[in-house]
Design an enzyme around this catalytic site. Structure first.
Site, PDB file in Angstrom:
ATOM      1  N   ASP A   1       0.737  -1.039   0.002  1.00  0.00           N
ATOM      2  CA  ASP A   1      -0.097   0.018   0.031  1.00  0.00           C
ATOM      3  C   ASP A   1       0.962   1.113   0.147  1.00  0.00           C
ATOM      4  O   ASP A   1       0.711   2.298  -0.637  1.00  0.00           O
ATOM      5  CB  ASP A   1      -0.844   0.116   1.321  1.00  0.00           C
ATOM      6  CG  ASP A   1      -1.931   1.007   1.297  1.00  0.00           C
ATOM      7  OD1 ASP A   1      -2.944   0.991   0.904  1.00  0.00           O
ATOM      8  OD2 ASP A   1      -1.620   2.126   1.683  1.00  0.00           O
TER       9      ASP A   1
ATOM     10  N   ILE B   1      -5.746   2.247   0.179  1.00  0.00           N
ATOM     11  CA  ILE B   1      -5.689   1.672  -0.928  1.00  0.00           C
ATOM     12  C   ILE B   1      -5.948   0.073  -0.912  1.00  0.00           C
ATOM     13  O   ILE B   1      -6.694  -0.545  -1.666  1.00  0.00           O
ATOM     14  CB  ILE B   1      -4.475   1.638  -1.869  1.00  0.00           C
ATOM     15  CG1 ILE B   1      -4.184   3.303  -1.748  1.00  0.00           C
ATOM     16  CG2 ILE B   1      -4.434   0.843  -3.014  1.00  0.00           C
ATOM     17  CD1 ILE B   1      -5.325   4.039  -2.572  1.00  0.00           C
ATOM     18  N   ASP B   2      -5.396  -0.640  -0.018  1.00  0.00           N
ATOM     19  CA  ASP B   2      -5.710  -2.036   0.170  1.00  0.00           C
ATOM     20  C   ASP B   2      -6.995  -2.237   0.658  1.00  0.00           C
ATOM     21  O   ASP B   2      -7.901  -3.298   0.063  1.00  0.00           O
ATOM     22  CB  ASP B   2      -5.050  -2.710   1.393  1.00  0.00           C
ATOM     23  CG  ASP B   2      -3.450  -3.253   0.980  1.00  0.00           C
ATOM     24  OD1 ASP B   2      -3.357  -3.249  -0.166  1.00  0.00           O
ATOM     25  OD2 ASP B   2      -2.584  -3.050   1.799  1.00  0.00           O
ATOM     26  N   VAL B   3      -7.671  -1.649   1.382  1.00  0.00           N
ATOM     27  CA  VAL B   3      -9.195  -1.550   1.795  1.00  0.00           C
ATOM     28  C   VAL B   3     -10.011  -1.262   0.691  1.00  0.00           C
ATOM     29  O   VAL B   3     -10.935  -2.052   0.380  1.00  0.00           O
ATOM     30  CB  VAL B   3      -9.558  -0.407   2.883  1.00  0.00           C
ATOM     31  CG1 VAL B   3     -10.772  -0.529   3.331  1.00  0.00           C
ATOM     32  CG2 VAL B   3      -8.719  -1.018   4.322  1.00  0.00           C
TER      33      VAL B   3
ATOM     34  N   GLY C   1     -10.012  -4.019  -1.697  1.00  0.00           N
ATOM     35  CA  GLY C   1     -10.758  -5.288  -1.217  1.00  0.00           C
ATOM     36  C   GLY C   1     -12.306  -5.141  -1.511  1.00  0.00           C
ATOM     37  O   GLY C   1     -12.962  -6.041  -1.777  1.00  0.00           O
TER      38      GLY C   1
END
Length: 379
Positions: free
Chosen positions: A147, A175-177, A180
């Site tokens: 991220d 960004i990861d969230v 997802g």
């Protein structure tokens, strides 16, 4: 709120083979698990997911809260993908899964015999969801998808912070969230398509693309008008006043997003001159004269505390609120009746933000403990 083990979820009966690790993939599969899916998390024997070791802080059970925060409602299965026995077990799991999720680098699953075309030969209805850092091109496959790096190369740092000389990452792996969540939406769409047609399909997304899409107005300004945004701290590039102000005690966020809200805000400040000034009559004019407007507002706000101003502004419907730390944020949510924390067998977790009237999310089990050298879940 305690764990709920009795209610049927929207995804009851859906089996998810979760080969993902760290954050983006596990966040997506936890959302699916909360909605009732049976998620079987594949981990390396004795090592497990990287985030098992990302601590402190640790929970009362000694488990890293980072891992626990994105892996509830899952079973953990230790599989050595480097061994023939492990690969056979992984292929058996993939063959019976409704959904397979992974975030290995491009090409890895194919080398293991677990690529989409290979799995679909025995499981044509599979929803095969893969995410990467930078796509599947030869150049993208060379790059590690963390991220922090994506926030840097993807433009987010360039619009975050006080000035261009000091780029700042967002304080969470956002960004990861967001990736997802995008992946989870794709899975749900593909499941609906399979219900209508009987056909599975492959889903691909990547952190870089989700970053650009999630920059919304900032990336749209460049794509549509060639405008390269710059960091403005807590200010908004297109709205004023829309930022954080110092007060007599604490900081206050104010979002006067239209002319009506601006007039009400000025009424609470008892500053009619800010309404009557023709230079401030509309939002574009206020943005143009922001450097003159903001110091005047802040001088008045320094006469009361953030909490006092919040109560006054709330009464007239102006969006505003004090800047809270984590403890303050949870306390604020509790004061609104949002029940932000749930308890699952003594393990406290953050409540899923979705409310479904007929098929509510459920909290059946906390994040699994580290699997042993080998483990097996039979269908």
């Amino acid at each position: 709120m305690s764990g709920d083990n009795t209610t049927s979820g929207a995804l009851d009966g859906i089996v998810v083979a979760d080969f993902s690790r760290v954050l983006a993939g596990p966040y997506a599969t936890m959302m699916l698990a909360d909605m009732g899916a049976e998620v079987i998390k594949v981990e390396r024997p004795e090592v497990g997911d990287d985030t098992r070791h990302w601590g402190p802080p640790l929970g009362p059970d000694g488990q890293a809260t980072y891992f626990a925060g994105v892996n509830r409602n899952k079973q953990s299965l230790a599989i050595d993908l480097q061994s023939p026995e492990g690969l056979e077990e992984a292929r058996e799991l993939a063959a019976r899964a409704d959904v397979l999720v992974h975030n290995f680098r491009p090409g890895v699953m194919e080398r293991l015999g677990l690529g989409y075309s290979q799995v679909a030969e025995t499981n044509p209805g599979v929803i095969y969801a893969s995410l990467s850092g930078f796509g599947t091109s030869e150049e993208g496959a060379k790059l590690g998808g963390y991220d922090l790096v994506v926030q840097a190369v993807g433009g987010m740092m360039s619009v975050t912070g006080e000035d261009a000389d000091h780029p700042v990452k967002v304080g969470v792996a956002v960004i990861d969230v967001l990736t997802g969540l995008h992946l989870g939406m794709g899975v749900l769409a593909a499941l609906h398509h399979r219900d209508r047609t009987g056909r599975g399909q492959q889903i691909e997304t990547d952190l870089m693309s989700c970053s650009l899409a999630s920059l919304v107005n900032q990336s749209a300004a460049y794509a549509g008008a060639g405008k390269v945004a710059r960091p403005l701290g807590n200010r908004h590039p297109s709205i004023a006043p829309y930022e954080v102000f110092h007060t007599a005690a604490g900081d206050l966020a104010v979002a006067a997003g239209n002319d009506s809200l601006y007039r009400r805000f000025c009424g609470v400040l008892d500053m009619p001159e800010l309404v009557d000034d023709p230079r401030l009559a509309s939002n574009p004019e206020r943005v143009a004269h922001r450097d003159e407007l903001i110091p005047v507002i802040e001088e008045r706000l320094r006469t009361r505390t953030a909490d006092e101003w919040f109560l006054l502004l709330r009464e007239v419907g102006v969006p505003a609120g004090p800047v809270n730390d984590m403890a303050g944020a949870f306390s604020f949510a509790e004061s609104l009746g949002l029940d932000p924390v749930i308890d699952i067998e003594g393990s406290r977790s953050v409540r899923n933000p979705l409310t479904l009237s007929d098929t509510p999310v459920t909290y059946r089990s906390p994040a699994p403990q580290m699997p042993g050298v080998s483990s097996r879940i039979t269908p």
